[in-house]
Write a protein that holds these residues in place. Structure first.
Motif, PDB file in Angstrom:
ATOM      1  N   THR A   1      -6.267   2.260   2.686  1.00 50.25           N
ATOM      2  CA  THR A   1      -4.996   2.153   1.958  1.00 50.25           C
ATOM      3  C   THR A   1      -4.474   0.721   1.966  1.00 50.25           C
ATOM      4  N   ALA A   2      -4.603   0.039   3.110  1.00 49.62           N
ATOM      5  CA  ALA A   2      -4.124  -1.338   3.220  1.00 49.62           C
ATOM      6  C   ALA A   2      -4.860  -2.259   2.246  1.00 49.62           C
ATOM      7  N   VAL A   3      -6.177  -2.096   2.175  1.00 53.73           N
ATOM      8  CA  VAL A   3      -6.991  -2.953   1.298  1.00 53.73           C
ATOM      9  C   VAL A   3      -6.624  -2.726  -0.168  1.00 53.73           C
ATOM     10  N   ILE A   4      -6.469  -1.458  -0.554  1.00 54.50           N
ATOM     11  CA  ILE A   4      -6.182  -1.134  -1.950  1.00 54.50           C
ATOM     12  C   ILE A   4      -4.786  -1.587  -2.366  1.00 54.50           C
ATOM     13  N   SER A   5      -3.845  -1.625  -1.407  1.00 55.53           N
ATOM     14  CA  SER A   5      -2.461  -1.981  -1.757  1.00 55.53           C
ATOM     15  C   SER A   5      -2.164  -3.472  -1.628  1.00 55.53           C
ATOM     16  N   LEU A   6      -3.164  -4.293  -1.342  1.00 57.24           N
ATOM     17  CA  LEU A   6      -2.948  -5.726  -1.122  1.00 57.24           C
ATOM     18  C   LEU A   6      -2.397  -6.447  -2.348  1.00 57.24           C
ATOM     19  N   ASP A   7      -2.865  -6.058  -3.539  1.00 53.18           N
ATOM     20  CA  ASP A   7      -2.491  -6.813  -4.742  1.00 53.18           C
ATOM     21  C   ASP A   7      -1.214  -6.317  -5.411  1.00 53.18           C
ATOM     22  N   GLY A   8      -0.602  -5.239  -4.899  1.00 54.10           N
ATOM     23  CA  GLY A   8       0.628  -4.733  -5.500  1.00 54.10           C
ATOM     24  C   GLY A   8       0.422  -4.033  -6.820  1.00 54.10           C
ATOM     25  N   ARG A   9      -0.820  -3.661  -7.122  1.00 51.97           N
ATOM     26  CA  ARG A   9      -1.136  -2.939  -8.355  1.00 51.97           C
ATOM     27  C   ARG A   9      -2.077  -1.787  -8.043  1.00 51.97           C
ATOM     28  N   SER A  10      -2.055  -0.770  -8.881  1.00 46.80           N
ATOM     29  CA  SER A  10      -2.972   0.356  -8.703  1.00 46.80           C
ATOM     30  C   SER A  10      -3.519   0.796 -10.050  1.00 46.80           C
ATOM     31  N   ASN A  11      -4.650   1.473 -10.021  1.00 46.67           N
ATOM     32  CA  ASN A  11      -5.251   2.035 -11.226  1.00 46.67           C
ATOM     33  C   ASN A  11      -5.980   3.316 -10.858  1.00 46.67           C
TER      34      ASN A  11
ATOM     35  N   ASN B   1       5.876  -2.546  -4.922  1.00 41.40           N
ATOM     36  CA  ASN B   1       6.341  -3.596  -4.026  1.00 41.40           C
ATOM     37  C   ASN B   1       5.325  -3.834  -2.915  1.00 41.40           C
ATOM     38  N   ARG B   2       4.683  -5.005  -2.941  1.00 36.92           N
ATOM     39  CA  ARG B   2       3.668  -5.329  -1.932  1.00 36.92           C
ATOM     40  C   ARG B   2       4.270  -5.418  -0.536  1.00 36.92           C
ATOM     41  N   ALA B   3       5.500  -5.920  -0.454  1.00 37.89           N
ATOM     42  CA  ALA B   3       6.139  -6.081   0.859  1.00 37.89           C
ATOM     43  C   ALA B   3       6.348  -4.728   1.532  1.00 37.89           C
ATOM     44  N   ALA B   4       6.811  -3.744   0.751  1.00 36.11           N
ATOM     45  CA  ALA B   4       7.037  -2.410   1.307  1.00 36.11           C
ATOM     46  C   ALA B   4       5.728  -1.774   1.743  1.00 36.11           C
ATOM     47  N   ALA B   5       4.695  -1.876   0.883  1.00 37.36           N
ATOM     48  CA  ALA B   5       3.392  -1.304   1.230  1.00 37.36           C
ATOM     49  C   ALA B   5       2.812  -1.986   2.458  1.00 37.36           C
ATOM     50  N   GLY B   6       2.966  -3.307   2.534  1.00 37.74           N
ATOM     51  CA  GLY B   6       2.447  -4.052   3.679  1.00 37.74           C
ATOM     52  C   GLY B   6       3.136  -3.669   4.970  1.00 37.74           C
ATOM     53  N   MET B   7       4.454  -3.456   4.904  1.00 38.25           N
ATOM     54  CA  MET B   7       5.175  -3.073   6.116  1.00 38.25           C
ATOM     55  C   MET B   7       4.712  -1.711   6.617  1.00 38.25           C
ATOM     56  N   HIS B   8       4.541  -0.762   5.697  1.00 40.39           N
ATOM     57  CA  HIS B   8       4.129   0.579   6.101  1.00 40.39           C
ATOM     58  C   HIS B   8       2.722   0.577   6.709  1.00 40.39           C
ATOM     59  N   THR B   9       1.813  -0.170   6.103  1.00 35.73           N
ATOM     60  CA  THR B   9       0.459  -0.190   6.647  1.00 35.73           C
ATOM     61  C   THR B   9       0.407  -0.902   7.993  1.00 35.73           C
ATOM     62  N   SER B  10       1.212  -1.937   8.173  1.00 34.72           N
ATOM     63  CA  SER B  10       1.256  -2.611   9.482  1.00 34.72           C
ATOM     64  C   SER B  10       1.854  -1.685  10.534  1.00 34.72           C
ATOM     65  N   MET B  11       2.846  -0.884  10.140  1.00 30.88           N
ATOM     66  CA  MET B  11       3.416   0.089  11.064  1.00 30.88           C
ATOM     67  C   MET B  11       2.393   1.155  11.430  1.00 30.88           C
ATOM     68  N   LEU B  12       1.579   1.545  10.461  1.00 35.96           N
ATOM     69  CA  LEU B  12       0.531   2.521  10.743  1.00 35.96           C
ATOM     70  C   LEU B  12      -0.507   1.962  11.709  1.00 35.96           C
ATOM     71  N   LEU B  13      -0.846   0.686  11.526  1.00 33.83           N
ATOM     72  CA  LEU B  13      -1.789   0.055  12.450  1.00 33.83           C
ATOM     73  C   LEU B  13      -1.221   0.034  13.870  1.00 33.83           C
ATOM     74  N   LEU B  14       0.081  -0.181  13.991  1.00 38.72           N
ATOM     75  CA  LEU B  14       0.719  -0.109  15.298  1.00 38.72           C
ATOM     76  C   LEU B  14       0.598   1.297  15.872  1.00 38.72           C
ATOM     77  N   ALA B  15       0.837   2.298  15.028  1.00 40.97           N
ATOM     78  CA  ALA B  15       0.731   3.683  15.482  1.00 40.97           C
ATOM     79  C   ALA B  15      -0.688   4.008  15.935  1.00 40.97           C
ATOM     80  N   VAL B  16      -1.673   3.506  15.184  1.00 40.17           N
ATOM     81  CA  VAL B  16      -3.070   3.718  15.573  1.00 40.17           C
ATOM     82  C   VAL B  16      -3.336   3.113  16.944  1.00 40.17           C
ATOM     83  N   THR B  17      -2.749   1.934  17.197  1.00 43.75           N
ATOM     84  CA  THR B  17      -2.878   1.319  18.524  1.00 43.75           C
ATOM     85  C   THR B  17      -2.314   2.239  19.595  1.00 43.75           C
TER      86      THR B  17
END
Length: 344
Positions: A313-323, A119-135
């Motif tokens: 992690t954010a860049v790799i999870s952008l497309d909602g697929r992994s390999n 789920n791209r939406a879930a991954a995107g939310m977590h990475t945006s939350m992490l960016l907030l934490a980094v701030t």
């Protein structure tokens, strides 16, 4: 898990060493080995609970009790005054979950499946939350370097409070108001193997022994540093997160092998989010209460590796697929960072 069960035999050994006050170094090593299977049982128990409550809340529980082992370890370290070890373990947990755990999951899962969706939406939310934490972690450090007499403690307490509030709001968002948006793309068809009573009993017993072994581990940190020449920074960044996150390692990889990357990402990225937005701020307040102040003034290198881990992690999870190649890339990034910490 079958082979990890052999490490349970180390538990009485560690208790014996502690009672005899024989060798702090051996006590440290035996405590580390003991926590690995105990953390694994905590992970297995929460995996069973996840089946009862559903994948979304189950992923949250996996992350919560996976981090419980490390939270217990860092509490005893903080109580012992090992503040730098605690801050280093926060850094190590974030990059360990983002790069090591997720990297291994994508790599091993990718060997079995050519491409895995999540789920791209879930991954995107977590990475945006992490960016907030980094701030939240960057601001105190910048404040330290730009003011002659920085009020580190009140600033850290304020930032910690804000991060916890935002974390709670994120739970309400993903588990209640927008739960349909974060519905996993793969529905679980597993049935529980343990009863609810057995699951809760194992979880409680494992947690109790983790408490005991964590105290033994902390007792041995100074002797290990003095005897083996290993720095407290290395123990904090590499050793404690790997020991404490053993549950995430096993459960996340297992989910990837079952082609359930939604749960795997929820465990790995969700765990990092929880460390940054909940565990670290919680430790700030706990330190204040027990008289061992813990600020959020991380070193420049610690901030850099957290930022790079989050961005990767954010860049790799952008497309909602992994390999498997993306998993190898995350692992490569982790090994580079770990190698640098050896020589710090």
């Amino acid at each position: 898990m079958r082979y990890l069960n052999l490490l349970l035999l180390v538990i009485p050994v560690s208790i014996f060493l502690h009672l005899l006050n024989y060798s702090p170094v051996l006590l440290f090593l035996s405590a580390c080995l003991s926590i690995i299977p105990l953390s694994g049982y905590m992970g297995k128990a929460t995996e069973e609970i996840a089946i009862y409550v559903g994948p979304r809340a189950g992923g949250l529980l996996n992350a919560t009790f996976g981090n419980a082992a490390e939270l217990i370890i860092t509490f005893f370290a903080l109580k012992a005054g090992l503040v730098e070890v605690v801050k280093a373990s926060i850094t190590g947990s974030i990059i360990g979950n983002l790069l090591l755990v997720l990297g291994l999951s994508m790599l091993i899962g990718g060997f079995k499946f050519k491409s895995q969706k999540f789920n791209r939406a879930a991954a995107g939310m977590h990475t945006s939350m992490l960016l907030l934490a980094v701030t939240g972690l960057i601001i105190p450090a910048v404040f330290l370097h730009t003011h002659a007499n920085p009020a580190a403690e009140p600033l850290s307490l304020g930032v910690a409070g804000i991060l916890i509030i935002v974390y709670i709001l994120s739970l309400i968002f993903s588990l209640h108001t927008h739960k349909d948006v974060f519905r996993p793309s793969q529905e679980s068809s597993d049935s529980p193997k343990w009863s609810k009573l057995k699951t809760m009993t194992i979880l409680l017993i494992a947690t109790l022994f983790v408490v005991i072994e964590s105290e033994f581990l902390v007792e041995g940190i100074d002797p290990v540093v003095n005897t083996l020449g290993i720095s407290e920074l290395f123990i904090g960044v590499i050793v404690i997160p790997i020991i404490g996150n053993a549950a995430e390692h096993s459960t996340s990889i297992l989910m990837a092998l079952k082609n359930k990357m939604d749960i795997s990402l929820e465990i790995a990225i969700g765990s990092s989010t929880q460390i940054a937005l909940f565990v670290a701020p919680l430790l700030v307040f706990v330190g204040y209460i027990i008289g061992q102040p813990l600020d959020l003034l991380f070193t420049s290198y610690e901030l850099i590796v957290i930022i790079m881990g989050t961005v990767s992690t954010a860049v790799i999870s952008l497309d909602g697929r992994s390999n498997w190649l993306e998993g190898a890339q995350l692992l490569g990034a982790y090994l580079i960072m770990a190698l640098a910490f050896i020589f710090v």
